[in-house]
Design a protein around this motif. Structure first.
Motif, PDB file in Angstrom:
ATOM      1  N   THR A  93       0.766  -1.325  -0.017  1.00 37.33           N
ATOM      2  CA  THR A  93      -0.002  -0.183  -0.300  1.00 37.33           C
ATOM      3  C   THR A  93       0.978   1.270  -0.100  1.00 37.33           C
ATOM      4  O   THR A  93       0.680   2.159  -0.787  1.00 37.33           O
ATOM      5  CB  THR A  93      -0.771   0.136   1.182  1.00 37.33           C
ATOM      6  N   LEU A  94       2.064   1.238   0.739  1.00 39.00           N
ATOM      7  CA  LEU A  94       2.749   2.401   0.862  1.00 39.00           C
ATOM      8  C   LEU A  94       3.531   2.489  -0.434  1.00 39.00           C
ATOM      9  O   LEU A  94       3.921   3.750  -0.769  1.00 39.00           O
ATOM     10  CB  LEU A  94       3.726   2.397   2.048  1.00 39.00           C
ATOM     11  N   VAL A  95       4.152   1.344  -1.040  1.00 40.98           N
ATOM     12  CA  VAL A  95       5.037   1.428  -1.852  1.00 40.98           C
ATOM     13  C   VAL A  95       4.162   1.966  -3.253  1.00 40.98           C
ATOM     14  O   VAL A  95       4.473   2.715  -4.238  1.00 40.98           O
ATOM     15  CB  VAL A  95       5.794   0.186  -2.160  1.00 40.98           C
ATOM     16  N   ALA A  96       2.965   1.353  -3.133  1.00 42.79           N
ATOM     17  CA  ALA A  96       1.993   1.704  -4.461  1.00 42.79           C
ATOM     18  C   ALA A  96       1.614   3.095  -4.357  1.00 42.79           C
ATOM     19  O   ALA A  96       1.626   3.594  -5.830  1.00 42.79           O
ATOM     20  CB  ALA A  96       0.767   0.756  -4.408  1.00 42.79           C
ATOM     21  N   LYS A  97       1.446   3.755  -3.391  1.00 43.04           N
ATOM     22  CA  LYS A  97       1.017   5.172  -3.379  1.00 43.04           C
ATOM     23  C   LYS A  97       2.413   5.951  -4.188  1.00 43.04           C
ATOM     24  O   LYS A  97       2.167   6.867  -4.920  1.00 43.04           O
ATOM     25  CB  LYS A  97       0.767   5.606  -2.169  1.00 43.04           C
ATOM     26  N   GLN A  98       3.595   5.572  -3.645  1.00 40.85           N
ATOM     27  CA  GLN A  98       4.628   6.237  -4.337  1.00 40.85           C
ATOM     28  C   GLN A  98       4.872   5.822  -5.742  1.00 40.85           C
ATOM     29  O   GLN A  98       5.214   6.702  -6.565  1.00 40.85           O
ATOM     30  CB  GLN A  98       6.002   5.861  -3.264  1.00 40.85           C
ATOM     31  N   CYS A  99       4.716   4.714  -5.928  1.00 39.38           N
ATOM     32  CA  CYS A  99       4.752   4.336  -7.404  1.00 39.38           C
ATOM     33  C   CYS A  99       3.745   4.850  -8.524  1.00 39.38           C
ATOM     34  O   CYS A  99       4.002   5.268  -9.624  1.00 39.38           O
ATOM     35  CB  CYS A  99       4.551   2.929  -7.571  1.00 39.38           C
ATOM     36  N   ASP A 100       2.646   5.216  -7.789  1.00 35.31           N
ATOM     37  CA  ASP A 100       1.650   5.765  -8.635  1.00 35.31           C
ATOM     38  C   ASP A 100       1.706   7.273  -8.684  1.00 35.31           C
ATOM     39  O   ASP A 100       1.782   7.817  -9.898  1.00 35.31           O
ATOM     40  CB  ASP A 100       0.353   5.746  -7.695  1.00 35.31           C
ATOM     41  N   LYS A 101       2.534   7.789  -7.673  1.00 37.12           N
ATOM     42  CA  LYS A 101       2.980   9.461  -7.923  1.00 37.12           C
ATOM     43  C   LYS A 101       4.023   9.406  -9.021  1.00 37.12           C
ATOM     44  O   LYS A 101       4.209  10.582  -9.694  1.00 37.12           O
ATOM     45  CB  LYS A 101       3.485   9.870  -6.613  1.00 37.12           C
ATOM     46  N   GLY A 103       4.531   7.397 -11.372  1.00 36.01           N
ATOM     47  CA  GLY A 103       4.021   6.692 -12.763  1.00 36.01           C
ATOM     48  C   GLY A 103       4.768   5.463 -12.838  1.00 36.01           C
ATOM     49  O   GLY A 103       4.580   4.989 -14.261  1.00 36.01           O
ATOM     50  N   LEU A 104       5.126   4.827 -12.150  1.00 33.72           N
ATOM     51  CA  LEU A 104       5.624   3.426 -12.125  1.00 33.72           C
ATOM     52  C   LEU A 104       4.633   2.335 -12.202  1.00 33.72           C
ATOM     53  O   LEU A 104       3.804   2.206 -11.495  1.00 33.72           O
ATOM     54  CB  LEU A 104       6.635   2.976 -11.058  1.00 33.72           C
ATOM     55  N   GLN A 105       4.762   1.332 -13.182  1.00 34.36           N
ATOM     56  CA  GLN A 105       3.949   0.177 -12.821  1.00 34.36           C
ATOM     57  C   GLN A 105       4.408  -0.953 -13.904  1.00 34.36           C
ATOM     58  O   GLN A 105       5.225  -0.659 -14.666  1.00 34.36           O
ATOM     59  CB  GLN A 105       2.627   0.592 -13.716  1.00 34.36           C
ATOM     60  N   VAL A 106       4.149  -2.233 -13.638  1.00 36.23           N
ATOM     61  CA  VAL A 106       4.529  -3.289 -14.212  1.00 36.23           C
ATOM     62  C   VAL A 106       3.401  -3.830 -15.095  1.00 36.23           C
ATOM     63  O   VAL A 106       2.295  -3.975 -14.738  1.00 36.23           O
ATOM     64  CB  VAL A 106       4.756  -4.566 -13.291  1.00 36.23           C
ATOM     65  N   SER A 107       3.833  -3.877 -16.400  1.00 34.15           N
ATOM     66  CA  SER A 107       2.472  -4.161 -17.376  1.00 34.15           C
ATOM     67  C   SER A 107       2.211  -5.707 -17.196  1.00 34.15           C
ATOM     68  O   SER A 107       3.330  -6.457 -16.858  1.00 34.15           O
ATOM     69  CB  SER A 107       2.984  -3.683 -18.986  1.00 34.15           C
ATOM     70  N   ASP A 108       1.331  -6.166 -18.034  1.00 38.77           N
ATOM     71  CA  ASP A 108       1.291  -7.595 -18.065  1.00 38.77           C
ATOM     72  C   ASP A 108       1.992  -8.551 -18.839  1.00 38.77           C
ATOM     73  O   ASP A 108       2.634  -9.553 -18.453  1.00 38.77           O
ATOM     74  CB  ASP A 108      -0.408  -7.877 -18.582  1.00 38.77           C
ATOM     75  N   GLU A 109       2.635  -7.499 -19.904  1.00 35.45           N
ATOM     76  CA  GLU A 109       3.666  -8.149 -20.732  1.00 35.45           C
ATOM     77  C   GLU A 109       4.974  -8.481 -20.257  1.00 35.45           C
ATOM     78  O   GLU A 109       5.571  -9.404 -20.098  1.00 35.45           O
ATOM     79  CB  GLU A 109       3.870  -7.448 -21.993  1.00 35.45           C
ATOM     80  N   GLU A 110       5.267  -7.409 -19.357  1.00 34.46           N
ATOM     81  CA  GLU A 110       6.564  -7.505 -18.718  1.00 34.46           C
ATOM     82  C   GLU A 110       6.376  -8.622 -17.727  1.00 34.46           C
ATOM     83  O   GLU A 110       7.517  -9.390 -17.295  1.00 34.46           O
ATOM     84  CB  GLU A 110       6.615  -6.111 -17.769  1.00 34.46           C
ATOM     85  N   LEU A 111       5.337  -8.838 -16.765  1.00 32.50           N
ATOM     86  CA  LEU A 111       5.031  -9.825 -15.876  1.00 32.50           C
ATOM     87  C   LEU A 111       5.116 -11.394 -16.569  1.00 32.50           C
ATOM     88  O   LEU A 111       6.101 -12.070 -15.931  1.00 32.50           O
ATOM     89  CB  LEU A 111       3.991  -9.719 -15.024  1.00 32.50           C
TER      90      LEU A 111
END
Length: 182
Positions: A93-101, A103-111
């Motif tokens: 939860t804490l890291v996701a908030k920072q990642c959203d700020k 703009g970082l995300q893992v795409s389905d293709e990357e996964l």
């Protein structure tokens, strides 16, 4: 003696007062949401994010299945697993908030690439589940075999597989996907 006489004279008043006090005690513990058909599934909140009880239990089941498939069954680990799932939720939860700020995300293709591609995630290589002693390390064929069992059972309802075992494999795979994504 005068006190007992006063109590006798005011007994109806005392019964009403005691009855109201007992009623208030019972009403204070009533969960009003459940009385009106709403299911209270929020376990806690972290920085405004709700932890849903069903999501928490699903993740506990996935991690339990992972540990059972990876290391065998151990009833003593259940409390430790629940604690790990809770800590993971807080961290995510804490890291996701920072990642959203950021703009970082893992795409389905990357996964998918890190799970079943030519360059698998290093965590997969450390899992006993995919360790082949003949090869001396990670065996992608063992991973594909597990995914094949799940797929075959879901698509064909193949009776050669035990439904409970396949469900455990699905939960295990759900845990692995979530772990690698986060």
């Amino acid at each position: 003696m005068a006190l007992l006489e006063t109590i006798r004279q005011k007994k109806i008043f005392l019964f009403v007062v005691i009855g109201v006090a007992m009623l208030m005690f019972v009403i204070g513990d009533v969960n009003w949401q459940s009385l009106f058909g709403q299911s209270p599934t929020e376990v806690d909140k972290i920085e405004g994010e709700e932890l849903d009880y069903m999501d928490y239990e699903r993740r506990v089941a996935e991690m339990t299945a992972f540990y059972e498939v990876q290391y065998g069954s151990d009833a003593q680990m259940q409390e430790q697993i629940r604690s790990q799932v809770w800590n993971a939720f807080v961290y995510e939860t804490l890291v996701a908030k920072q990642c959203d700020k950021l703009g970082l995300q893992v795409s389905d293709e990357e996964l998918t690439s890190r799970l079943t591609g030519d360059n698998p995630h290093p965590a997969l290589a450390q899992m006993r589940l995919f360790y082949n002693p003949d090869k001396g390390g990670f065996d992608p064929d063992m991973l594909q075999n597990m995914l094949g069992i799940i797929s075959d059972y879901e698509n064909n309802g193949n009776a050669q597989y035990n439904a409970e075992y396949v469900e455990k494999l699905k939960n295990c795979w759900g845990f692995i996907e979530h772990y690698i994504r986060t």
